[in-house]
Write a protein that holds these residues in place. Structure first.
Motif, short mmCIF file in Angstrom:
data_model
loop_
_atom_site.label_atom_id
_atom_site.label_comp_id
_atom_site.label_asym_id
_atom_site.label_seq_id
_atom_site.Cartn_x
_atom_site.Cartn_y
_atom_site.Cartn_z
N HIS A 47 -11.09 -4.83 -3.81
CA HIS A 47 -12.15 -5.21 -3.19
C HIS A 47 -11.82 -5.60 -1.61
N THR A 48 -10.34 -5.88 -1.46
CA THR A 48 -10.07 -6.14 -0.25
C THR A 48 -9.39 -5.41 0.48
N GLY A 49 -9.30 -3.95 0.11
CA GLY A 49 -8.94 -2.76 0.68
C GLY A 49 -7.85 -2.32 0.60
N GLU A 50 -6.90 -2.83 -0.58
CA GLU A 50 -5.66 -2.28 -0.85
C GLU A 50 -5.88 -0.96 -1.80
N VAL A 51 -4.73 -0.23 -1.68
CA VAL A 51 -4.79 0.83 -2.54
C VAL A 51 -3.38 0.73 -3.08
N LEU A 52 -3.09 0.50 -4.46
CA LEU A 52 -1.90 0.17 -4.88
C LEU A 52 -1.69 1.15 -6.11
N ARG A 53 -0.29 1.72 -6.12
CA ARG A 53 0.20 2.69 -7.26
C ARG A 53 1.15 2.14 -8.00
N ALA A 54 1.13 2.69 -9.24
CA ALA A 54 2.22 2.13 -10.30
C ALA A 54 2.27 3.35 -11.44
N ARG A 55 3.44 3.41 -12.19
CA ARG A 55 3.52 4.35 -13.26
C ARG A 55 2.69 3.79 -14.44
N GLY A 56 2.57 2.48 -14.50
CA GLY A 56 1.65 2.07 -15.57
C GLY A 56 1.04 0.33 -15.14
N ASN A 110 0.80 -1.04 -0.05
CA ASN A 110 0.03 0.15 0.20
C ASN A 110 0.89 1.43 -0.24
N GLY A 111 0.56 2.06 -0.97
CA GLY A 111 1.53 3.44 -0.90
C GLY A 111 2.68 3.42 -1.72
N GLU A 112 3.20 2.03 -1.88
CA GLU A 112 4.58 2.23 -2.83
C GLU A 112 4.24 2.51 -4.10
N LEU A 113 5.30 3.10 -4.99
CA LEU A 113 4.89 3.16 -6.29
C LEU A 113 5.63 2.05 -7.00
N TYR A 114 4.99 1.20 -7.72
CA TYR A 114 5.58 0.41 -8.49
C TYR A 114 5.91 0.84 -9.88
N ASP A 115 6.75 0.11 -10.71
CA ASP A 115 6.82 0.60 -12.15
C ASP A 115 5.61 0.34 -12.80
N ALA A 116 5.29 -1.00 -12.50
CA ALA A 116 3.90 -1.63 -13.39
C ALA A 116 3.23 -2.60 -12.22
N LEU A 117 1.86 -2.40 -12.29
CA LEU A 117 1.09 -3.51 -11.88
C LEU A 117 0.55 -4.35 -13.03
N SER A 151 -5.99 -13.76 -4.19
CA SER A 151 -7.33 -13.56 -3.46
C SER A 151 -7.64 -11.92 -3.39
N THR A 152 -7.25 -11.16 -4.52
CA THR A 152 -7.29 -9.66 -4.40
C THR A 152 -8.04 -9.01 -5.62
N PRO A 153 -9.39 -9.38 -5.86
CA PRO A 153 -9.93 -8.85 -6.88
C PRO A 153 -9.94 -7.33 -6.94
N VAL A 154 -9.62 -6.71 -8.19
CA VAL A 154 -9.60 -5.19 -8.24
C VAL A 154 -10.67 -4.61 -8.49
N ALA A 155 -11.14 -3.61 -7.98
CA ALA A 155 -12.44 -2.80 -8.12
C ALA A 155 -12.59 -1.75 -8.81
N GLU A 156 -11.28 -0.85 -8.74
CA GLU A 156 -11.21 0.40 -9.71
C GLU A 156 -10.12 0.71 -10.20
N VAL A 185 7.74 -4.98 -10.60
CA VAL A 185 6.42 -5.46 -10.84
C VAL A 185 5.32 -6.04 -9.89
N LEU A 186 4.42 -5.59 -9.63
CA LEU A 186 3.35 -6.30 -8.65
C LEU A 186 2.20 -7.04 -9.60
N ILE A 187 1.86 -8.28 -9.34
CA ILE A 187 0.64 -8.80 -10.09
C ILE A 187 -0.43 -8.92 -9.21
N VAL A 188 -1.50 -8.64 -9.23
CA VAL A 188 -2.72 -8.58 -8.59
C VAL A 188 -3.71 -9.65 -9.25
N GLU A 189 -4.22 -10.63 -8.51
CA GLU A 189 -4.97 -11.67 -9.05
C GLU A 189 -6.20 -11.94 -8.13
N ALA A 190 -7.48 -12.20 -8.74
CA ALA A 190 -8.36 -12.17 -7.89
C ALA A 190 -8.62 -13.66 -7.28
#
Ligand code: FAD
Length: 439
Positions: free
Chosen positions: A245-254, A2-9, A227-232, A31-36
């Motif tokens: 949907h599990t409450g994370e706020v993730l940030r990336a350049r792209g 949460n709050g870190e700036l990744y190059d890519a999600l 187990s982290t479905p993206v909502a927005e 890189v961070l991969i986000v999978e539901a």
């Protein structure tokens, strides 16, 4: 996180997302991969059959070892072993009310009609460049429902039913729900062999699709959130913010959006997706196959069955003979479509369906997955309905600001195949690197 700036999600850990993540990481990106789901692989899922310890593929399964060059390059890169499904030794068909055991259950007149059909379709597909978006080519006249396209050839009922069964097995939907253009694009990719659409490739992953998927993930060194479905997904001039949907706020350049087409409406994009992409997403894809696995006794060895639409199962074949399974029967894989009531998890239902082909058949166990009801696929492999490709093919695949899109459902070449997922994942990574270099 949460709050870190990744190059890519990378959102979605199917073949497309994992290819993109691996390529971006190899390009030096964080890189961070986000999978539901609680697993990687998406519509490729290797798991035990019923309550046994014999593993099978619930989703993506066979590879065209000659045509699927991008997937085969991954197979070779990681030294992944392939095996082969057995060749059929016996056949049964139920077409126009007739049961036959012939290798080719059509008449001489049908054979001549088939030759004429192959010739005419072969001429029409010369107009298609399968590696370019279809809305940039003059092919809108071919973007029509496949049943009405086939009606134009005046084929006999038997031949139409035979072709219909193979096509439903290849596309997973009723012929009215798929565009002729969608299938025609495959033909130049299959060595211009029109009849190759009726040949299921026989190579498969010896230790399952997970063997390649896991090696790609490990090689990427990317972080993974399961187990982290993206909502927005919200983008500004400087970065992209992803809320889950599990409450994370993730940030990336792209961000690489590697989601199934039918799941895109479940994510809120700000600013909204471009009008062309939104229109294509609203149409969606129609693939809704029922892929069933059954442990069956009483079948002739290595049987291939094919039947008309009135039959609950279109095509089935022995994929693992009894001596290989050690489970007291042959493991048979079969395909049906949603509009028929067959319950692939009901042993009695499946046994009744097999007995229409082979009266002595007995079904011991059944298994399968409802990909249409699954909230993270909402369909099986991509089947484009009429009107999608000749209007929105470019729009579906286009990057939007700091977002690039990947996935087999939006591939120009090998749309609907694992190959299409790998191809789009690789080009999404290249595109995002370019965008980040300019940002
Ligand atoms: C029954 C079946 C049989 C098939 N047979 C073959 C075959 O024999 N040969 C072949 O080449 N292809 C086959 N396919 C097609 C092939 O499996 C797919 O085209 C390919 O795996 C799709 O990869 P993808 O990465 O584009 O999408 P997916 O694998 O669907 O990956 C997308 C990922 O996004 C995730 N996701 C969804 N929503 C969210 C969200 N809100 N937030 C975060 N993550 C989310 C999903 O969980 C999934 O992991 C088959 C498919 C099915 C279903």
């Amino acid at each position: 996180m949460n709050g870190e700036l990744y190059d890519a999600l990378v959102i979605g850990a199917g073949f497309a997302g994992l290819t993109a993540a691996r390529d971006l990481a190899k390009d030096g990106k964080r890189v961070l991969i986000v999978e539901a789901r609680d697993r990687i692989g998406g519509r490729a899922w290797y798991r035990p059959f019923a309550d046994t310890d014999f593993y099978i593929e619930m989703g993506g399964n066979w590879v065209d070892a000659e045509g699927n060059t991008a997937l085969m390059a991954e197979v070779e890169r990681y030294g992944v072993q392939l095996s082969m499904s057995p060749q059929a030794e016996h056949r049964v068909s139920l077409l126009d009310g007739v049961r036959s055991h012939a290798a080719c259950p059509i008449s001489r007149d049908d054979e001549l009609d088939l030759q004429r059909f192959v010739q005419e379709v072969g001429t029409q597909v010369k107009r298609i460049d399968p590696r370019l978006p279809l809305d940039t080519q003059d092919v809108a006249d071919l973007d029509v429902p496949l049943d009405s396209y086939l009606d134009g050839f005046g084929l006999s009922t038997t031949l139409k039913e035979l072709m219909g069964a193979w096509i439903r097995q290849e596309t997973g939907c009723h012929l009215s729900k798929i565009s002729a253009l969608h299938l025609m694009v495959w033909i130049p990719l299959l060595d211009n062999d029109v009849l190759a659409i009726g040949h299921t490739p026989t190579h498969r992953f010896a230790a399952g699709t997970i063997d390649l998927l896991q090696r790609m993930l490990d090689d990427s060194g990317a972080e993974l959130l399961l187990s982290t479905p993206v909502a927005e997904v919200t983008q500004s001039a400087e970065h992209v913010e992803v809320r889950t949907h599990t409450g994370e706020v993730l940030r990336a350049r792209g961000v690489v959006i590697a989601l199934p087409l039918n799941c895109l409406p479940d994510v809120t994009f700000t600013p909204a997706l471009s009008p062309d992409k939104a229109a294509g997403v609203a149409i969606g894809q129609s693939g809704a196959a029922k892929k069933l696995w059954a442990l069956v006794t009483g079948l002739p060895p290595k049987l291939l069955g094919i039947g008309e639409h009135d039959e609950p199962i279109d095509v089935f074949f022995t994929d693992y003979p009894a001596d290989e399974t050690g489970l007291g029967g042959d493991l048979v894989v079969g395909f049906s479509t949603q509009e028929r009531p067959l319950d692939i998890l009901d042993r009695d239902d499946v046994e009744a369906a097999f007995r229409r082909y082979v009266p002595e058949a007995g079904v011991l166990k059944v298994d399968g997955h409802d990909w249409l009801a699954d909230p993270y696929s909402k369909g099986t492999w991509c089947a484009a309905p009429a009107g999608l490709l000749s209007r929105y093919d470019s729009g579906l695949a286009a990057a939007e600001g700091r977002l690039v899109f990947a996935g087999s459902d939006i591939a120009h070449a090998f749309r609907g195949w694992m190959e299409g997922a790998v191809l789009t994942g690789a080009s999404a990574a290249t595109r995002l690197s370019e965008i980040l270099a300019q940002a």
